[in-house]
Design a protein around this motif. Structure first.
Motif, PDB file in Angstrom:
ATOM      1  N   GLN A   1       0.708  -1.247  -0.764  1.00 25.64           N
ATOM      2  CA  GLN A   1       0.262  -0.072  -0.213  1.00 25.64           C
ATOM      3  C   GLN A   1       1.106   1.167   0.031  1.00 25.64           C
ATOM      4  N   VAL A   2       1.117   2.303  -0.963  1.00 16.73           N
ATOM      5  CA  VAL A   2       1.368   3.426  -0.653  1.00 16.73           C
ATOM      6  C   VAL A   2       1.083   4.182  -0.029  1.00 16.73           C
ATOM      7  N   GLN A   3       1.205   4.782   1.048  1.00 16.36           N
ATOM      8  CA  GLN A   3       1.103   5.902   1.551  1.00 16.36           C
ATOM      9  C   GLN A   3       2.058   6.744   2.228  1.00 16.36           C
ATOM     10  N   LEU A   4       2.006   8.015   2.464  1.00 12.67           N
ATOM     11  CA  LEU A   4       2.524   9.118   2.527  1.00 12.67           C
ATOM     12  C   LEU A   4       1.144  10.300   3.513  1.00 12.67           C
ATOM     13  N   VAL A   5       1.592  10.319   4.714  1.00  8.64           N
ATOM     14  CA  VAL A   5       1.357  11.150   5.757  1.00  8.64           C
ATOM     15  C   VAL A   5       2.315  11.850   6.337  1.00  8.64           C
ATOM     16  N   GLU A   6       1.641  13.256   6.060  1.00  7.11           N
ATOM     17  CA  GLU A   6       2.240  13.976   6.262  1.00  7.11           C
ATOM     18  C   GLU A   6       1.240  14.944   7.722  1.00  7.11           C
ATOM     19  N   TYR A   7       2.453  15.634   9.593  1.00 10.31           N
ATOM     20  CA  TYR A   7       1.647  15.752   9.736  1.00 10.31           C
ATOM     21  C   TYR A   7       2.486  16.384  10.844  1.00 10.31           C
ATOM     22  N   GLY A   8       1.844  17.741  11.563  1.00  8.15           N
ATOM     23  CA  GLY A   8       3.232  18.028  12.360  1.00  8.15           C
ATOM     24  C   GLY A   8       2.570  19.955  12.332  1.00  8.15           C
ATOM     25  N   GLY A   9       1.936  20.983  11.560  1.00 14.85           N
ATOM     26  CA  GLY A   9       2.107  21.491  10.767  1.00 14.85           C
ATOM     27  C   GLY A   9       0.877  22.448  11.587  1.00 14.85           C
ATOM     28  N   GLY A  10       0.728  23.684  11.515  1.00 14.40           N
ATOM     29  CA  GLY A  10       0.145  24.356  12.293  1.00 14.40           C
ATOM     30  C   GLY A  10       0.035  26.429  12.779  1.00 14.40           C
ATOM     31  N   LEU A  11      -0.709  27.076  12.788  1.00 11.84           N
ATOM     32  CA  LEU A  11      -0.216  28.553  12.682  1.00 11.84           C
ATOM     33  C   LEU A  11       0.547  28.768  14.551  1.00 11.84           C
ATOM     34  N   VAL A  12       1.857  28.770  13.786  1.00 10.15           N
ATOM     35  CA  VAL A  12       2.921  30.144  14.880  1.00 10.15           C
ATOM     36  C   VAL A  12       3.235  31.439  15.020  1.00 10.15           C
ATOM     37  N   LEU A  13       3.867  32.030  15.609  1.00  8.50           N
ATOM     38  CA  LEU A  13       4.210  32.943  15.481  1.00  8.50           C
ATOM     39  C   LEU A  13       5.415  33.857  14.873  1.00  8.50           C
ATOM     40  N   PRO A  14       5.755  34.688  13.886  1.00  6.27           N
ATOM     41  CA  PRO A  14       7.130  34.778  13.501  1.00  6.27           C
ATOM     42  C   PRO A  14       7.894  34.331  14.395  1.00  6.27           C
ATOM     43  N   GLY A  15       8.773  33.795  13.983  1.00  9.48           N
ATOM     44  CA  GLY A  15      10.105  33.783  14.261  1.00  9.48           C
ATOM     45  C   GLY A  15       9.529  32.386  15.770  1.00  9.48           C
ATOM     46  N   GLY A  16       9.092  31.540  15.501  1.00 11.92           N
ATOM     47  CA  GLY A  16       8.304  30.552  16.108  1.00 11.92           C
ATOM     48  C   GLY A  16       8.968  29.139  15.647  1.00 11.92           C
ATOM     49  N   SER A  17       8.791  27.843  16.327  1.00 13.13           N
ATOM     50  CA  SER A  17       9.626  26.882  15.687  1.00 13.13           C
ATOM     51  C   SER A  17       8.244  25.531  15.787  1.00 13.13           C
ATOM     52  N   LEU A  18       8.348  24.535  14.623  1.00 21.19           N
ATOM     53  CA  LEU A  18       7.371  24.121  14.190  1.00 21.19           C
ATOM     54  C   LEU A  18       7.540  22.290  13.707  1.00 21.19           C
ATOM     55  N   LYS A  19       7.731  21.184  14.111  1.00 20.69           N
ATOM     56  CA  LYS A  19       8.592  20.266  13.493  1.00 20.69           C
ATOM     57  C   LYS A  19       7.093  19.223  13.220  1.00 20.69           C
ATOM     58  N   LEU A  20       7.478  19.364  11.794  1.00 18.75           N
ATOM     59  CA  LEU A  20       6.830  18.074  10.777  1.00 18.75           C
ATOM     60  C   LEU A  20       7.436  16.914  11.407  1.00 18.75           C
ATOM     61  N   SER A  21       6.198  15.856  10.165  1.00 17.05           N
ATOM     62  CA  SER A  21       6.644  14.710  10.505  1.00 17.05           C
ATOM     63  C   SER A  21       5.749  14.015   9.182  1.00 17.05           C
ATOM     64  N   CYS A  22       6.510  13.048   8.654  1.00 12.49           N
ATOM     65  CA  CYS A  22       5.398  12.138   7.268  1.00 12.49           C
ATOM     66  C   CYS A  22       6.372  10.941   7.682  1.00 12.49           C
ATOM     67  N   VAL A  23       4.966  10.364   7.537  1.00 15.10           N
ATOM     68  CA  VAL A  23       5.169   8.563   7.495  1.00 15.10           C
ATOM     69  C   VAL A  23       4.883   8.030   6.249  1.00 15.10           C
ATOM     70  N   ALA A  24       5.883   6.997   5.795  1.00 13.98           N
ATOM     71  CA  ALA A  24       6.360   6.751   4.457  1.00 13.98           C
ATOM     72  C   ALA A  24       5.708   5.061   4.222  1.00 13.98           C
ATOM     73  N   SER A  25       5.198   5.120   3.313  1.00 10.17           N
ATOM     74  CA  SER A  25       5.078   3.293   3.628  1.00 10.17           C
ATOM     75  C   SER A  25       6.487   3.034   3.269  1.00 10.17           C
ATOM     76  N   ALA A  26       6.658   1.827   3.028  1.00 13.46           N
ATOM     77  CA  ALA A  26       8.202   1.583   2.330  1.00 13.46           C
ATOM     78  C   ALA A  26       9.140   0.936   1.299  1.00 13.46           C
ATOM     79  N   SER A  27       7.646   1.350   0.127  1.00 12.63           N
ATOM     80  CA  SER A  27       7.900   1.040  -1.232  1.00 12.63           C
ATOM     81  C   SER A  27       8.835   2.800  -1.401  1.00 12.63           C
ATOM     82  N   ILE A  28       8.124   3.902  -0.892  1.00 14.44           N
ATOM     83  CA  ILE A  28       8.455   5.013  -0.955  1.00 14.44           C
ATOM     84  C   ILE A  28      10.064   5.165  -0.241  1.00 14.44           C
ATOM     85  N   PHE A  29       9.668   4.639   0.775  1.00 13.08           N
ATOM     86  CA  PHE A  29      11.193   5.121   1.328  1.00 13.08           C
ATOM     87  C   PHE A  29      12.680   4.426   1.688  1.00 13.08           C
ATOM     88  N   SER A  30      12.539   3.598   1.319  1.00 10.38           N
ATOM     89  CA  SER A  30      13.447   3.236   1.265  1.00 10.38           C
ATOM     90  C   SER A  30      14.241   2.291  -0.252  1.00 10.38           C
TER      91      SER A  30
END
Length: 116
Positions: free
Chosen positions: A1-30
């Motif tokens: 199964q082909v899969q790409l799932v991104e998450y971790g976005g949001g609204l942030v003030l200038p100067g702020g930080s965010l960490k995004l994550s992405c889980v992929a299926s093995a066929s895409i990733f490796s």
């Protein structure tokens, strides 16, 4: 199964930080180089950071020194740590193989909005 799932976005003030994550299926990733892309409305998706399977990284000039890409090969997951965010970083962020194009499979992305 082909899969790409991104998450971790949001609204942030200038100067702020965010960490995004992405889980992929093995066929895409490796064992491929992975990247984070971003897209403004009406514009093309652009690669902002890439990492090879063994950890060599590369960044667009616009994010160099502020963003850090990393990956966990055991978890098929790629991350994007974003610091000192600017309003110009506002976009929909996607992950995929670094060589992906418009005809590749894409996930839904995660929205990052930098605004006061």
């Amino acid at each position: 199964q082909v899969q790409l799932v991104e998450y971790g976005g949001g609204l942030v003030l200038p100067g702020g930080s965010l960490k995004l994550s992405c889980v992929a299926s093995a066929s895409i990733f490796s064992p491929y180089a992975m990247g984070w892309f971003r897209q403004d409305p009406g514009k093309r998706r652009a690669l902002v950071a890439a990492i090879t399977y063994y950890g060599t990284t590369n960044y667009a000039d616009s994010v160099k020194g502020r963003f850090t890409i990393s990956r966990d090969n055991d978890k098929n997951t790629v991350y994007l740590q974003m610091n000192n965010l600017k309003p110009t970083d506002t976009a929909l962020y996607f992950c995929n193989r670094a060589g992906a194009n418009a005809d590749s499979y894409w996930g839904q992305g995660t929205q990052v909005t930098v605004s006061s």
